[in-house]
Design a protein around this motif. Structure first.
Motif, short mmCIF file in Angstrom:
data_model
loop_
_atom_site.label_atom_id
_atom_site.label_comp_id
_atom_site.label_asym_id
_atom_site.label_seq_id
_atom_site.Cartn_x
_atom_site.Cartn_y
_atom_site.Cartn_z
N GLY A 19 4.50 14.46 -2.42
CA GLY A 19 5.45 13.42 -2.78
C GLY A 19 6.82 13.66 -2.17
O GLY A 19 7.46 12.76 -1.63
N LYS A 20 7.25 14.93 -2.22
CA LYS A 20 8.53 15.28 -1.64
C LYS A 20 8.55 15.00 -0.15
O LYS A 20 9.51 14.44 0.40
N MET A 21 7.46 15.38 0.51
CA MET A 21 7.40 15.19 1.97
C MET A 21 7.45 13.71 2.31
O MET A 21 8.17 13.29 3.24
N LEU A 22 6.73 12.94 1.51
CA LEU A 22 6.71 11.49 1.76
C LEU A 22 8.11 10.89 1.59
O LEU A 22 8.58 10.08 2.40
N ALA A 23 8.76 11.33 0.49
CA ALA A 23 10.10 10.79 0.20
C ALA A 23 11.08 11.15 1.31
O ALA A 23 11.91 10.33 1.72
N LYS A 24 10.96 12.38 1.81
CA LYS A 24 11.86 12.82 2.87
C LYS A 24 11.66 11.97 4.13
O LYS A 24 12.62 11.53 4.77
N GLU A 25 10.40 11.76 4.43
CA GLU A 25 10.07 10.96 5.61
C GLU A 25 10.67 9.56 5.48
O GLU A 25 11.27 9.03 6.41
N ARG A 26 10.51 9.00 4.29
CA ARG A 26 10.97 7.64 4.04
C ARG A 26 12.51 7.58 4.13
O ARG A 26 13.06 6.63 4.68
N ALA A 27 13.17 8.61 3.60
CA ALA A 27 14.63 8.63 3.64
C ALA A 27 15.12 8.62 5.08
O ALA A 27 16.08 7.93 5.45
N LYS A 28 14.43 9.37 5.92
CA LYS A 28 14.78 9.42 7.34
C LYS A 28 14.65 8.04 7.95
O LYS A 28 15.55 7.56 8.67
N GLU A 29 13.52 7.41 7.67
CA GLU A 29 13.29 6.07 8.23
C GLU A 29 14.38 5.10 7.81
O GLU A 29 14.88 4.31 8.62
N LYS A 30 14.76 5.20 6.53
CA LYS A 30 15.77 4.27 6.02
C LYS A 30 17.10 4.48 6.72
O LYS A 30 17.82 3.52 7.00
N LYS B 1 0.83 -1.18 0.00
CA LYS B 1 0.00 0.00 0.00
C LYS B 1 0.88 1.26 0.00
O LYS B 1 0.62 2.22 -0.72
N ARG B 2 1.92 1.16 0.79
CA ARG B 2 2.83 2.28 0.92
C ARG B 2 3.53 2.57 -0.41
O ARG B 2 3.69 3.72 -0.81
N ALA B 3 3.96 1.49 -1.06
CA ALA B 3 4.66 1.64 -2.33
C ALA B 3 3.75 2.31 -3.35
O ALA B 3 4.16 3.20 -4.09
N THR B 4 2.49 1.88 -3.38
CA THR B 4 1.54 2.48 -4.32
C THR B 4 1.39 3.96 -4.02
O THR B 4 1.39 4.80 -4.94
N THR C 114 1.71 9.64 -5.23
CA THR C 114 1.73 11.03 -4.73
C THR C 114 2.67 11.88 -5.57
O THR C 114 3.77 11.49 -5.89
N LEU C 115 2.26 13.08 -5.83
CA LEU C 115 3.02 13.99 -6.68
C LEU C 115 3.23 15.31 -5.94
O LEU C 115 2.59 15.57 -4.91
#
Lengths: 260, 491
Positions: free
Chosen positions: A47-58, A34-37, A42-43
């Motif tokens: 989308g940027k906010m999501l990517a940033k959040e994900r980068a932090k988690e990683k 679901k997350r990947a979808t 998201t655009l």
């Protein structure tokens, strides 16, 4: 009892739905997809906010994995014979962090013969006057144009007293005043936050030196007394020159290399 | 007439000259006010029937008489109503002149390139020591070698390789025939200074050696036995000729910081467990344990340290040829240094205090000396002056303090260093009038005891000075430090 705890209350009284565990497990398992979808769909700013959040988690994840791997690694036994040799009376004393208190031999290698300073940044981009200063319009009708505001980072000595504002031609905004610099020792590869003593030379001109303007390539004098350096004569060194290596007005901090 | 009044200028003063022990020298004397210390010296030499003229210093109520008697009395407001007791103390018959310059920088420990760089491991010189006759220097370094240097030519003589780890301690036997060295792995090696060859290895200690002490020359000659203290909490007594451990003494619960072999057949040991133990040197029995320190005991010094170290060699480095007379000379020198009293022990600790003990008689300290201040880690070094009259203590608080060696009273504080003064880096000149201190701030400083002032500032080292020694003949000072140089300083 606060309102709205009826869900908890209900659970207490009647328990959960019979297939609750199964459902949460499945939900959890499906959440990745679901997350990947979501990430693909998201655009824009979302989308940027999501990517940033994900980068932090990683990043956190990688750290955790590395920590777990560290536990399984085989280490060489610490024989206590590391670093510089010390006499018996200094062994096993918690010395002050050696990176902080420098060894004299490293730091006192002075290359006097190679010119006055052999600076790390020999060439700097010239800064035009209209970039350095912003014209302020003053007067009741805002028609006078003799005041200037410095748009770069400045160092203002602690004892500085302003002229009467009426006669003050150059304004150094307090937001751009800095008193500390992050100074790297080039041979030790260690960085210290040191207090600035003064601006020695701004390559763009004597006027800027006098104003204390700090741009890339400026030579500043920093207070190195806490590094514990000693002159060959046994006096404590407290002022040393450093060259600014970044654009402080863009970065919000001053990075510099110590000139040794 | 009250004590504070100025005595009339024409009046004479009745004085009584006394030795330190309180024995009167001659009758009470009626002397004029303008008598100087040198005139008193002449007078005393006459009273003592000295064949050679000896030099003395004079003390009135523990204040040294430096000017004319009348001015001194006025300045210190001493009463002249009663008989004025003046205590005299004999000074060394010879005078050591302060070292003023660096005459040689010996870079053997620095390896091929004398310029230190951060890529090669830094191997500091950890310990330097003069031989008892003052002809040679031994230095131990972090590069695992012991080097012997010839003082006459100021050149390296021998390099002794064998240790597997940093050489932490180097100790000469009192007959200058053997050098013992201890390393960071607990290895002990014996070297023959005449040839530079290894005599053998003593195995037994499991952790690093902190201190080595030889049996004094007046007990046994040629020197055979020595003791070593280690981090593994034991003190071992070794036979140098067979390299066997004779017995092990263990009562400490933490690392031993220093061992001393006293002249009365006692071994003293200080440890990080805050206690000082006194052992019988013959069989290793624990005689008494001196407690009082509140933190690690770092150093010890005996009032007879200088004579125990130099053994049969006098201040010119000369000793009789045959062994029997050597032993006698050593005994005479030891007796003279004791002044008929048992030897005193001074200890310095991390709790910023020094204690003065009478270790052969009692468990209670004679005096507790406080005054050093330092924040976290401090090492107090204590050294007795060669005549046992002064104690110098160096500390991480950048000062060197001077104390009375008999009573433990504070005398003076020497300030000037800008870095901590290290433990092995205070050395007395053999006439007890000067001492030199080395510090983390890379300088050596020569201090004058009489004027209590800095006499000479000796910059030259590029980094911290770890160890300093003043040769027994007073001519040379040697220092070694983190810049891997052994430096010789002379007049």
């Amino acid at each position: 009892m606060p309102q709205g705890e009826h869900i908890e209350l209900h659970r207490k009284r009647y328990g959960r739905q019979l297939d609750h565990e199964e459902r949460t497990r499945k939900k959890e398992a499906r959440s990745v997809k679901k997350r990947a979808t979501m990430a693909q769909r998201t655009l824009g700013i979302k989308g940027k906010m999501l990517a940033k959040e994900r980068a932090k988690e990683k990043a956190v994840m990688k750290k955790t994995i590395a920590m777990h791997e560290e536990r399984d690694k085989k280490h060489k036994a610490d024989d206590g014979n590391k670093g510089a040799a010390l006499p018996a009376y200094l062994l096993e004393r918690d010395q002050v962090d050696r990176a902080k208190v420098l060894s004299n031999t490293i730091k006192q290698k002075r290359k006097e013969k190679a010119g006055k300073w052999e600076v790390p940044l020999p060439k700097v981009r010239p800064v035009a006057e209209d970039e350095m200063f912003k014209v302020l319009r003053t007067g009741k009708r805002k028609k006078k144009e003799w005041k200037r505001m410095v748009t770069k980072v400045t160092f203002v000595p602690p004892g500085f007293t302003r002229k009467p504002p009426k006669y003050e031609r150059f304004i150094r905004p307090t937001g751009l005043r800095m008193s500390k610099a992050h100074v790297t020792h080039p041979e030790l590869k260690a960085t210290f936050q040191l207090a600035i003593i003064g601006v020695k030379k701004n390559p763009n001109g004597q006027a800027y030196t006098g104003l204390g303007v700090i741009t890339k390539g400026t030579i500043i004098e920093v207070n190195v007394s806490e590094l514990g350096l000693v002159t060959p004569g046994g006096k404590v060194v407290w002022g040393k020159y450093a060259q600014v290596t970044n654009n402080p007005e863009n970065d919000g901090c001053i990075n510099a290399v110590l000139l040794v | 007439m009250t004590g504070t009044e100025q005595p009339p200028s024409h009046a004479n003063i009745i004085i009584q000259l006394e030795s330190e022990e309180g024995n009167a020298a001659g009758p009470q004397l009626d002397v004029p006010q303008d008598v100087t210390p040198s005139q008193l010296e002449t007078l005393l030499n006459g009273l003592q029937h000295n064949e050679e003229r000896l030099s003395y210093s004079f003390f009135i109520h523990d204040q040294e008489l430096a000017a004319e008697l009348g001015t001194h009395l006025l300045k210190h407001q001493v009463s002249v109503e009663a008989v004025l007791r003046i205590v005299y103390q004999p000074q060394a018959v010879f005078k050591v002149r302060a070292v003023t310059r660096c005459t040689a920088s010996l870079g053997g420990h620095a390896g091929a390139s004398a310029v230190p760089s951060i890529n090669t491991p830094r191997e500091a010189v950890l310990s330097v020591n003069f031989s008892p006759d003052g002809n040679r220097v031994a230095s131990g370094s972090g590069d695992t070698s012991v080097r012997l240097w010839d003082l006459h030519t100021q050149t390296p003589q021998f390099t002794c390789n064998g240790h597997a780890s940093w050489v932490l301690v180097v100790a000469w036997s009192p007959d200058a025939a053997v050098v013992a060295s201890g390393d960071h792995d607990g290895g002990l090696w014996l070297w023959e200074p005449a040839t530079g060859k290894a005599m053998g290895q003593c195995k037994g200690h499991r952790k690093f050696i902190t201190s080595i002490a030889w049996q004094p020359a007046h007990i046994e000659l040629p020197s055979r036995r020595f003791c070593s203290g280690s981090k593994d909490t034991t003190i071992k007594v070794w036979d140098a000729s067979t390299r066997r451990c004779l017995f092990t003494m263990s009562n400490h619960t933490q690392a031993i910081t220093q061992v001393k072999w006293g002249g009365d057949g006692l071994i003293y040991s200080a440890g990080r467990d805050c206690s000082i133990n006194v052992w019988a040197a013959a069989d290793g029995r624990l005689l008494r344990s001196l407690t009082g320190h509140g933190h690690w005991v770092n150093t010890m010094s005996l009032s007879t340290d200088y004579v125990l170290r130099t053994g049969p060699f006098d201040h010119t480095g000369v000793a009789p040829d045959d062994i029997e007379s050597r032993k006698q000379v050593a005994q005479q020198r030891y007796d003279a240094a004791r002044h008929g009293l048992p030897e005193r022990l001074a200890t310095g600790s991390d709790d910023f205090t020094l204690f003065l003990w009478d270790p052969s008689n009692q468990k209670q300290p004679r005096a507790r000396m406080t005054g050093h201040m330092q924040l976290v880690n401090q090492a107090c070094l204590v050294t007795f002056s060669p005549d046992g009259r002064w104690i110098a203590s160096a500390s991480f608080d950048k000062s060197v303090k001077l104390w009375d060696g008999v009573t433990g009273a504070f005398v003076a504080s020497f300030r000037g260093h800008v870095g901590p003064v290290y433990q092995a880096s205070v050395a007395w000149a053999s006439d007890s009038r000067l001492f030199v201190s080395g510090s983390k701030d890379s300088t050596l400083k020569v201090w004058d005891v009489r004027s209590k002032k800095l006499l000479m500032d000796l910059p030259g080292h590029a980094d911290e000075v770890f160890s300093v020694d003043w040769s027994p003949n007073g001519k040379t000072v040697v220092s070694g430090g983190k810049d891997r140089m052994v430096k010789l300083w002379r007049r």
